[in-house]
Design a protein around this motif. Structure first.
Motif, mmCIF file in Angstrom:
data_model
loop_
_atom_site.group_PDB
_atom_site.id
_atom_site.type_symbol
_atom_site.label_atom_id
_atom_site.label_comp_id
_atom_site.label_asym_id
_atom_site.label_seq_id
_atom_site.Cartn_x
_atom_site.Cartn_y
_atom_site.Cartn_z
ATOM 1 N N PRO A 68 -0.331 -2.674 -3.028
ATOM 2 C CA PRO A 68 0.116 -3.358 -1.808
ATOM 3 C C PRO A 68 1.627 -3.166 -1.627
ATOM 4 O O PRO A 68 2.367 -3.096 -2.601
ATOM 5 C CB PRO A 68 -0.204 -4.833 -2.080
ATOM 6 C CG PRO A 68 -1.230 -4.811 -3.163
ATOM 7 C CD PRO A 68 -0.968 -3.576 -3.979
ATOM 8 N N SER A 80 5.700 2.305 5.629
ATOM 9 C CA SER A 80 4.643 1.623 4.887
ATOM 10 C C SER A 80 3.450 2.547 4.697
ATOM 11 O O SER A 80 3.120 3.338 5.580
ATOM 12 C CB SER A 80 4.185 0.369 5.647
ATOM 13 O OG SER A 80 5.232 -0.559 5.726
ATOM 14 N N ARG A 82 -0.719 3.021 3.145
ATOM 15 C CA ARG A 82 -2.007 2.460 2.754
ATOM 16 C C ARG A 82 -2.946 3.644 2.605
ATOM 17 O O ARG A 82 -2.655 4.740 3.111
ATOM 18 C CB ARG A 82 -2.511 1.456 3.772
ATOM 19 C CG ARG A 82 -2.754 2.007 5.143
ATOM 20 C CD ARG A 82 -3.320 0.981 6.119
ATOM 21 N NE ARG A 82 -3.307 1.465 7.470
ATOM 22 C CZ ARG A 82 -4.064 2.455 7.945
ATOM 23 N NH1 ARG A 82 -4.914 3.058 7.157
ATOM 24 N NH2 ARG A 82 -3.984 2.838 9.201
#
Length: 119
Positions: A68, A80, A82
């Motif tokens: 995370p 970011s 993911r």
């Protein structure tokens, strides 16, 4: 690399020994395949990944797994990450993955460890 059917090449990344790199531990494939103009890496990014750049290589990171709040620094920008995110890093862009992650990296032309530069 195991025998491959016909002209195709097949590799099992689980059988490729990892080598230390500025990012962590890389398993690199297809450097010996003349018909493929690049290399494919599965890299485990460590918490101590070093900021670096390449003068000739373009890298494409495809995030397989990540902690995370994982990010990637691209020059002065932080993005970011993911699983499922893909980032193209052209030559000259200083970069560093931040946070533990597993990344599929496609490199063109073929990876050359002499083309890793640090400020």
């Amino acid at each position: 690399m195991p025998a491959s059917p016909g002209r195709c090449q097949v590799v099992d990344f689980a059988t490729i020994p990892g080598v230390p790199c500025p990012c962590g531990l890389a398993r690199r494939a297809f450097s010996d395949v003349d018909e493929f103009p690049g290399t494919i890496h599965v890299t485990e990014i460590s918490a101590t990944a070093q900021r670096h750049y390449h003068r000739r290589l373009t890298e494409t990171y495809y995030i397989l797994e990540c902690a995370p709040h994982a990010t990637i620094q691209l020059d002065d920008e932080e993005v970011s990450l993911r699983p499922g995110v893909c980032v193209v890093i052209p030559p000259g862009v200083r970069h560093r993955a931040v946070g533990k992650m597993k990344v599929l990296i496609v490199v063109f032309p073929k990876f050359d460890p002499e083309d890793e530069w640090f400020d």
